[in-house]
Scaffold this motif. Sequence first.
Motif, PDB file in Angstrom:
ATOM      1  N   ILE A   1      11.821  -1.282 -17.133  1.00 55.27           N
ATOM      2  CA  ILE A   1      11.184  -1.673 -15.871  1.00 55.27           C
ATOM      3  C   ILE A   1      11.724  -0.814 -14.726  1.00 55.27           C
ATOM      4  O   ILE A   1      10.961  -0.335 -13.877  1.00 55.27           O
ATOM      5  N   GLU A   2      13.041  -0.586 -14.690  1.00 56.73           N
ATOM      6  CA  GLU A   2      13.621   0.237 -13.639  1.00 56.73           C
ATOM      7  C   GLU A   2      13.080   1.666 -13.706  1.00 56.73           C
ATOM      8  O   GLU A   2      12.848   2.305 -12.673  1.00 56.73           O
ATOM      9  N   ARG A   3      12.854   2.166 -14.910  1.00 59.85           N
ATOM     10  CA  ARG A   3      12.286   3.512 -15.058  1.00 59.85           C
ATOM     11  C   ARG A   3      10.854   3.539 -14.523  1.00 59.85           C
ATOM     12  O   ARG A   3      10.446   4.512 -13.879  1.00 59.85           O
ATOM     13  N   ALA A   4      10.096   2.482 -14.774  1.00 56.75           N
ATOM     14  CA  ALA A   4       8.736   2.409 -14.252  1.00 56.75           C
ATOM     15  C   ALA A   4       8.735   2.364 -12.731  1.00 56.75           C
ATOM     16  O   ALA A   4       7.907   3.012 -12.078  1.00 56.75           O
ATOM     17  N   ILE A   5       9.653   1.608 -12.153  1.00 56.57           N
ATOM     18  CA  ILE A   5       9.752   1.544 -10.692  1.00 56.57           C
ATOM     19  C   ILE A   5      10.101   2.918 -10.127  1.00 56.57           C
ATOM     20  O   ILE A   5       9.510   3.371  -9.142  1.00 56.57           O
ATOM     21  N   ALA A   6      11.037   3.605 -10.752  1.00 55.28           N
ATOM     22  CA  ALA A   6      11.426   4.935 -10.284  1.00 55.28           C
ATOM     23  C   ALA A   6      10.265   5.922 -10.382  1.00 55.28           C
ATOM     24  O   ALA A   6      10.126   6.824  -9.549  1.00 55.28           O
ATOM     25  N   ALA A   7       9.420   5.758 -11.406  1.00 54.66           N
ATOM     26  CA  ALA A   7       8.270   6.653 -11.571  1.00 54.66           C
ATOM     27  C   ALA A   7       7.283   6.520 -10.421  1.00 54.66           C
ATOM     28  O   ALA A   7       6.578   7.476 -10.087  1.00 54.66           O
ATOM     29  N   ARG A   8       7.229   5.360  -9.794  1.00 53.83           N
ATOM     30  CA  ARG A   8       6.346   5.193  -8.632  1.00 53.83           C
ATOM     31  C   ARG A   8       6.817   6.030  -7.450  1.00 53.83           C
ATOM     32  O   ARG A   8       6.053   6.286  -6.523  1.00 53.83           O
TER      33      ARG A   8
ATOM     34  N   PRO B   1       7.465  10.918 -21.992  1.00 53.74           N
ATOM     35  CA  PRO B   1       6.883  10.392 -20.756  1.00 53.74           C
ATOM     36  C   PRO B   1       5.374  10.590 -20.730  1.00 53.74           C
ATOM     37  O   PRO B   1       4.871  11.653 -21.096  1.00 53.74           O
ATOM     38  N   ALA B   2       4.651   9.574 -20.318  1.00 51.94           N
ATOM     39  CA  ALA B   2       3.197   9.629 -20.295  1.00 51.94           C
ATOM     40  C   ALA B   2       2.692   9.129 -18.949  1.00 51.94           C
ATOM     41  O   ALA B   2       3.126   8.076 -18.464  1.00 51.94           O
ATOM     42  N   ALA B   3       1.796   9.881 -18.338  1.00 51.46           N
ATOM     43  CA  ALA B   3       1.268   9.507 -17.026  1.00 51.46           C
ATOM     44  C   ALA B   3       0.566   8.158 -17.100  1.00 51.46           C
ATOM     45  O   ALA B   3      -0.199   7.894 -18.024  1.00 51.46           O
ATOM     46  N   GLY B   4       0.837   7.313 -16.121  1.00 49.34           N
ATOM     47  CA  GLY B   4       0.174   6.022 -16.037  1.00 49.34           C
ATOM     48  C   GLY B   4       0.907   4.888 -16.716  1.00 49.34           C
ATOM     49  O   GLY B   4       0.557   3.717 -16.500  1.00 49.34           O
ATOM     50  N   THR B   5       1.912   5.196 -17.533  1.00 50.07           N
ATOM     51  CA  THR B   5       2.603   4.110 -18.222  1.00 50.07           C
ATOM     52  C   THR B   5       3.406   3.247 -17.256  1.00 50.07           C
ATOM     53  O   THR B   5       3.638   2.060 -17.529  1.00 50.07           O
ATOM     54  N   GLU B   6       3.804   3.816 -16.125  1.00 43.62           N
ATOM     55  CA  GLU B   6       4.538   2.999 -15.161  1.00 43.62           C
ATOM     56  C   GLU B   6       3.656   1.871 -14.625  1.00 43.62           C
ATOM     57  O   GLU B   6       4.110   0.749 -14.431  1.00 43.62           O
ATOM     58  N   ASP B   7       2.378   2.171 -14.401  1.00 50.16           N
ATOM     59  CA  ASP B   7       1.479   1.129 -13.927  1.00 50.16           C
ATOM     60  C   ASP B   7       1.225   0.091 -15.009  1.00 50.16           C
ATOM     61  O   ASP B   7       1.084  -1.107 -14.715  1.00 50.16           O
ATOM     62  N   ALA B   8       1.155   0.527 -16.262  1.00 49.90           N
ATOM     63  CA  ALA B   8       0.974  -0.417 -17.363  1.00 49.90           C
ATOM     64  C   ALA B   8       2.159  -1.370 -17.454  1.00 49.90           C
ATOM     65  O   ALA B   8       1.993  -2.585 -17.629  1.00 49.90           O
ATOM     66  N   VAL B   9       3.363  -0.839 -17.333  1.00 48.75           N
ATOM     67  CA  VAL B   9       4.569  -1.673 -17.402  1.00 48.75           C
ATOM     68  C   VAL B   9       4.629  -2.625 -16.213  1.00 48.75           C
ATOM     69  O   VAL B   9       4.865  -3.831 -16.369  1.00 48.75           O
ATOM     70  N   LEU B  10       4.405  -2.115 -15.010  1.00 51.49           N
ATOM     71  CA  LEU B  10       4.547  -2.951 -13.820  1.00 51.49           C
ATOM     72  C   LEU B  10       3.396  -3.954 -13.696  1.00 51.49           C
ATOM     73  O   LEU B  10       3.585  -5.058 -13.184  1.00 51.49           O
TER      74      LEU B  10
ATOM     75  N   TYR C   1       0.839  -1.200   0.000  1.00 54.02           N
ATOM     76  CA  TYR C   1       0.000   0.000   0.000  1.00 54.02           C
ATOM     77  C   TYR C   1       0.874   1.249   0.000  1.00 54.02           C
ATOM     78  O   TYR C   1       1.822   1.368   0.787  1.00 54.02           O
ATOM     79  N   GLN C   2       0.564   2.193  -0.893  1.00 53.51           N
ATOM     80  CA  GLN C   2       1.320   3.427  -1.038  1.00 53.51           C
ATOM     81  C   GLN C   2       0.378   4.603  -0.798  1.00 53.51           C
ATOM     82  O   GLN C   2      -0.466   4.918  -1.642  1.00 53.51           O
ATOM     83  N   PRO C   3       0.478   5.273   0.357  1.00 49.41           N
ATOM     84  CA  PRO C   3      -0.426   6.388   0.652  1.00 49.41           C
ATOM     85  C   PRO C   3      -0.404   7.442  -0.462  1.00 49.41           C
ATOM     86  O   PRO C   3       0.651   7.778  -0.984  1.00 49.41           O
ATOM     87  N   GLY C   4      -1.565   7.920  -0.794  1.00 43.09           N
ATOM     88  CA  GLY C   4      -1.685   8.931  -1.832  1.00 43.09           C
ATOM     89  C   GLY C   4      -1.768   8.376  -3.237  1.00 43.09           C
ATOM     90  O   GLY C   4      -2.102   9.102  -4.180  1.00 43.09           O
ATOM     91  N   ARG C   5      -1.487   7.089  -3.403  1.00 38.00           N
ATOM     92  CA  ARG C   5      -1.497   6.485  -4.728  1.00 38.00           C
ATOM     93  C   ARG C   5      -2.403   5.257  -4.805  1.00 38.00           C
ATOM     94  O   ARG C   5      -3.130   5.067  -5.774  1.00 38.00           O
TER      95      ARG C   5
END
Length: 259
Positions: free
Chosen positions: A221-228, A177-186, A34-38
């Motif tokens: 994948i590492e970029r997606a993790i960092a975006a979180r 960069p596009a919002a939400g793509t990190e969740d799509a990748v992960l 769980y990530q507060p705010g997200r």
Amino acid sequence: MARYLTELVAAAGEALGDDLVGVYAAGSVALGAYQPGRSDVDVALLCARPLPAGRKRELAARLRHEALPCPARGLELVVYRRDVARSGTPEPGFEVELNTGARMPPRVTWSGDERAAADGRFWYGLDRSILHAGGLALLGPPAGEAFADLTTADLRRLLVDALTWWLALPTPPGDEPAAGTEDAVLGACRALVRCRDGGWLPKVAAGRRLVGQGHPAAGLIERAIAARRGGRPPGGAAARAFQRAVRDDITRCYDPFDI
């Protein structure tokens, strides 16, 4: 969060009475991610028998954000009959679904049959699979007993359906960069790990596992993790290419549970 979940169990019990036989935290809360705010709060209720329309309306009224404020982005709540949860069906099969929260568009769906294909009918079987593996029981028997897992064939089909649905969503062209793509990748990472290794992991943990295994898309994948954590998300084109590759892998991957 613990106080909110306690109050939710109490409010659900007031609405459903003896029909309420189980309450389970799912998603990031159950998986310890769980990530507060997200993150959202994902909860599944089990009822003993089909719910009449009046009880469905009363439950939705008691649990909506205006009546019971959700401390997260929002509450995603689904009610299943006990026999449906134990059946292992890939169909939605729910009695009522409620999405509510300060930062979530409100929605109530009164039965699984009302869930439109365009909105994705794959969510529920996958969520019950996750509950079977790691749901947190707030009321009732352990989640592994209350929820049956999917068959291998149904699991693979629903994961392919999920990736196909995500790929159909509009994404800015190019690789900016596009919002939400990190969740799509992960999310794709989690699906691939489930098929390859046979277990459900939180999205970030699944991404880290693939990086540790030397996946060719480790940089993405590492970029997606960092975006979180507030970094720049991956571009839309790269995210889509990764999702397509994962979908292809899942379609043809060897699954040890097949034998």
